[in-house]
Structures are given as structure tokens and as C-alpha cells.
Design a protein around this motif. Structure first.
Motif, PDB file in Angstrom:
ATOM      1  N   TYR A  31       0.878  -1.207   0.207  1.00 29.78           N
ATOM      2  CA  TYR A  31      -0.048  -0.096   0.055  1.00 29.78           C
ATOM      3  C   TYR A  31       0.857   1.399   0.016  1.00 29.78           C
ATOM      4  CZ  TYR A  31      -3.973  -3.156   1.078  1.00 29.78           C
ATOM      5  OH  TYR A  31      -4.757  -4.188   0.715  1.00 29.78           O
ATOM      6  N   TRP A  32       1.897   1.463   0.741  1.00 25.74           N
ATOM      7  CA  TRP A  32       2.759   2.614   0.896  1.00 25.74           C
ATOM      8  C   TRP A  32       3.644   2.517  -0.531  1.00 25.74           C
ATOM      9  CZ3 TRP A  32       5.414   1.909   6.345  1.00 25.74           C
ATOM     10  CH2 TRP A  32       4.473   2.394   7.342  1.00 25.74           C
ATOM     11  N   LEU A  82       2.772   1.607  -3.466  1.00 27.68           N
ATOM     12  CA  LEU A  82       2.087   1.665  -4.905  1.00 27.68           C
ATOM     13  C   LEU A  82       1.181   3.025  -4.681  1.00 27.68           C
ATOM     14  CD1 LEU A  82       1.287  -1.881  -5.751  1.00 27.68           C
ATOM     15  CD2 LEU A  82       3.367  -0.528  -6.421  1.00 27.68           C
ATOM     16  N   THR A  83       1.054   3.609  -3.360  1.00 25.57           N
ATOM     17  CA  THR A  83       0.172   4.743  -3.397  1.00 25.57           C
ATOM     18  C   THR A  83       1.001   6.096  -2.815  1.00 25.57           C
ATOM     19  OG1 THR A  83      -0.481   4.181  -1.266  1.00 25.57           O
ATOM     20  CG2 THR A  83      -2.053   3.478  -3.362  1.00 25.57           C
ATOM     21  N   LEU A  84       1.610   6.086  -1.705  1.00 22.59           N
ATOM     22  CA  LEU A  84       2.096   7.145  -1.111  1.00 22.59           C
ATOM     23  C   LEU A  84       3.445   7.506  -1.644  1.00 22.59           C
ATOM     24  CD1 LEU A  84       0.886   6.395   2.791  1.00 22.59           C
ATOM     25  CD2 LEU A  84      -0.235   7.727   0.782  1.00 22.59           C
ATOM     26  N   GLN A 103       3.258   9.170  -4.959  1.00 26.88           N
ATOM     27  CA  GLN A 103       2.574  10.532  -4.984  1.00 26.88           C
ATOM     28  C   GLN A 103       3.904  11.455  -4.509  1.00 26.88           C
ATOM     29  OE1 GLN A 103      -0.945  11.180  -2.191  1.00 26.88           O
ATOM     30  NE2 GLN A 103       0.192  13.140  -1.717  1.00 26.88           N
ATOM     31  N   TYR A 151      -5.118  -5.039   4.638  1.00 28.53           N
ATOM     32  CA  TYR A 151      -5.681  -3.768   4.432  1.00 28.53           C
ATOM     33  C   TYR A 151      -6.010  -3.122   5.641  1.00 28.53           C
ATOM     34  CZ  TYR A 151      -9.226  -0.175   3.200  1.00 28.53           C
ATOM     35  OH  TYR A 151     -10.195   1.025   3.361  1.00 28.53           O
ATOM     36  N   GLY A 179      -7.681   8.153   0.754  1.00 30.40           N
ATOM     37  CA  GLY A 179      -6.597   6.795   0.850  1.00 30.40           C
ATOM     38  C   GLY A 179      -7.293   5.592   1.171  1.00 30.40           C
ATOM     39  N   ALA A 225      -8.913   4.206  -1.991  1.00 31.30           N
ATOM     40  CA  ALA A 225      -7.758   3.925  -2.993  1.00 31.30           C
ATOM     41  C   ALA A 225      -7.194   2.462  -2.720  1.00 31.30           C
ATOM     42  CB  ALA A 225      -6.802   4.934  -3.042  1.00 31.30           C
ATOM     43  N   TRP A 226      -7.074   2.274  -1.205  1.00 25.83           N
ATOM     44  CA  TRP A 226      -6.523   1.082  -0.903  1.00 25.83           C
ATOM     45  C   TRP A 226      -7.249   0.014  -0.946  1.00 25.83           C
ATOM     46  CZ3 TRP A 226      -3.053   2.084   4.037  1.00 25.83           C
ATOM     47  CH2 TRP A 226      -2.111   3.168   3.799  1.00 25.83           C
ATOM     48  N   LEU A 245      -7.311  -1.184  -4.524  1.00 24.58           N
ATOM     49  CA  LEU A 245      -6.366  -1.959  -4.783  1.00 24.58           C
ATOM     50  C   LEU A 245      -6.352  -3.433  -4.198  1.00 24.58           C
ATOM     51  CD1 LEU A 245      -3.415   0.741  -4.238  1.00 24.58           C
ATOM     52  CD2 LEU A 245      -3.875  -0.376  -6.501  1.00 24.58           C
TER      53      LEU A 245
END
Length: 233
Positions: A102-103, A105-107, A110, A157, A212, A215-216, A219
Motif C-alpha cells: 500500500y505504501w 504503490l500509492t504514497l 505520490q 488492508y 486513501g 484507493a487502498w 487496490l
């Protein structure tokens, strides 16, 4: 002020090269991870490279000549993300794999799209540390998920949401006490970012959490619908 000819410029030549490197590396690790005979050895080799590169960088920022309370402590999410990613690659612990997914592929992407980096350009230590952390975490997430076959699930998650929320609350308290802004939870970064679309403080924090989590969840959902999945994270 940094000399204009030496300062990192968002979407300048070095930034564009790095974006291309991120994409190429992600594709490469996804493909190679599926084809090697011993993906565990590959993952541990990658871990060794990550630690050998990033740990000395962190020590460098703690030296007296570099020390700055507002920037030197390893409290940013990217500082934690590479440590968690190294743990996930070496041990494949469920919680570490989930956070890396999660971190990473998103944060992390960004932060690379709108980098809060006021430093000399390549090859300054600040430049190498910032981009090294972010590139390696993204590649670790890709290697774990598409290379080795460690899949996210709803347990991961929930753990990731809880851990991230606890980190945010801790940073809010520490920043208030120390006058810092780790994680940008007390004020937005000076550079343009996605947070600019979410309103002022503290409202942008609530919007950030909601976006967030959504979005997670998106995913996670495709993986949980598949039957005969590989290992869950």
C-alpha cells in the motif's frame, strides 16, 4: 537559497530520467521475479542492496554537520517504508508485505510525482537519499506482488490503515511539540501537491484519510476476487 544551476527542479531533466527509471525498473522486477529459479534469493539480494545503500545515508543525516531537527530524524513515511520493505523482502511477514504494497504503490509514487525536495541536484546526498528511498520501495512492492506472488488481502488492508493512522497521530503530536512537520500532517508542503485539492488544515487530513482508504480498498478488491491466489500478505 540554492544556486539555480545546482538545485533540483521538479520535472527537470533529472526528474524525468528518474520517472523513466522507476517505470523501467518496476517492469523489470515484475518480469525477472517470475522467471528466476530462486525468487527468495533475489528478494534477499535486493534487501542487502537496499540496506547497504540507504542505511549509511540515514547515518549521514544524523551527523553533527548535517543534523536538523526538522529533517534529519527518520520519521517521514518514506523513511519507515524502506525499512518495512526490507523486512518484507527478507521475511515475507504479512504485515510488512501489506504495508510495502500500500505504501509503495500509492504514497511513495505520490511523493515522486510532486517531490518535496529542496536540495542540490544529482549527485548530492539529499538527492540520492530521497530518490533512492522512493525508487527502491516501489520496486520492492512490485517484486513482492508481481514477481514473488505475495498478494494483498483485507487483513493486510486493515493492518495498513491502522498502522498508518497511528503513525499520523504520533507525527501530529510530535510535530506540535517540536515545531516540525514530519508527514505534512501539521501543514501542507510548500511545493504543489495533491493535498492542495483537499482544503485547509485540518480538513485536508480527513479528506486524505478518506481518499486513501478508498484507493487502498480498490487496490485490494481485485486480488480478493481471484481464486487459487498465491500467498497472501
Amino acid at each position: 537559497m540554492l544556486p539555480a544551476e545546482r538545485a533540483f527542479v521538479p520535472y527537470g531533466p533529472s526528474h524525468l530520467v528518474l520517472i523513466g527509471l522507476i517505470v523501467a525498473g518496476a517492469i523489470g522486477f515484475g518480469v525477472v521475479g517470475r522467471r528466476v529459479r530462486d525468487p527468495v534469493r533475489l528478494a534477499r539480494g535486493f534487501t542487502a542492496v537496499m540496506v547497504a545503500f540507504l542505511l549509511p545515508m540515514q547515518v549521514w543525516f544524523l551527523l553533527p554537520g548535517q543534523w536538523d531537527l526538522a529533517h534529519s530524524l527518520p520519521l517521514q513515511l518514506c523513511d519507515l517504508a524502506w525499512v518495512v520493505a526490507a523486512c518484507a523482502l527478507w521475511t515475507r511477514r504479512r504485515w510488512a508485505c501489506a504495508l510495502t504494497y500500500y505504501w509503495g504503490l500509492t504514497l511513495t509514487p505520490q511523493a515522486m510525482i510532486t517531490p518535496a525536495l529542496r536540495a542540490p541536484d544529482f549527485p548530492s546526498p539529499q538527492f540520492l537519499d530521497f530518490w533512492g528511498e522512493h525508487l527502491l520501495v516501489v520496486w520492492a512492492a512490485v517484486l513482492l506482488t508481481w514477481g514473488i506472488g505475495v498478494r494483498p488481502d483485507w487483513w493486510g488492508y486493515r493492518v495498513s490503515v491502522a498502522v498508518t493512522a497511528c503513525w499520523g497521530l504520533l507525527m501530529l503530536g510530535f510535530n506540535t511539540w517540536a515545531g516540525t512537520d514530519y508527514g505534512f500532517v501539521n501543514r501542507k508542503p510548500d511545493n504543489p501537491s495533491l493535498l492542495d485539492l483537499f482544503g485547509g488544515w485540518p480538513w485536508y487530513l480527513a479528506v486524505e484519510v478518506a481518499v486513501g482508504m478508498a484507493a487502498w480498498a480498490l487496490l485490494t478488491w481485485p486480488w480478493t476476487r481471484r481464486h487459487g491466489m498465491a500467498k497472501s500478505c
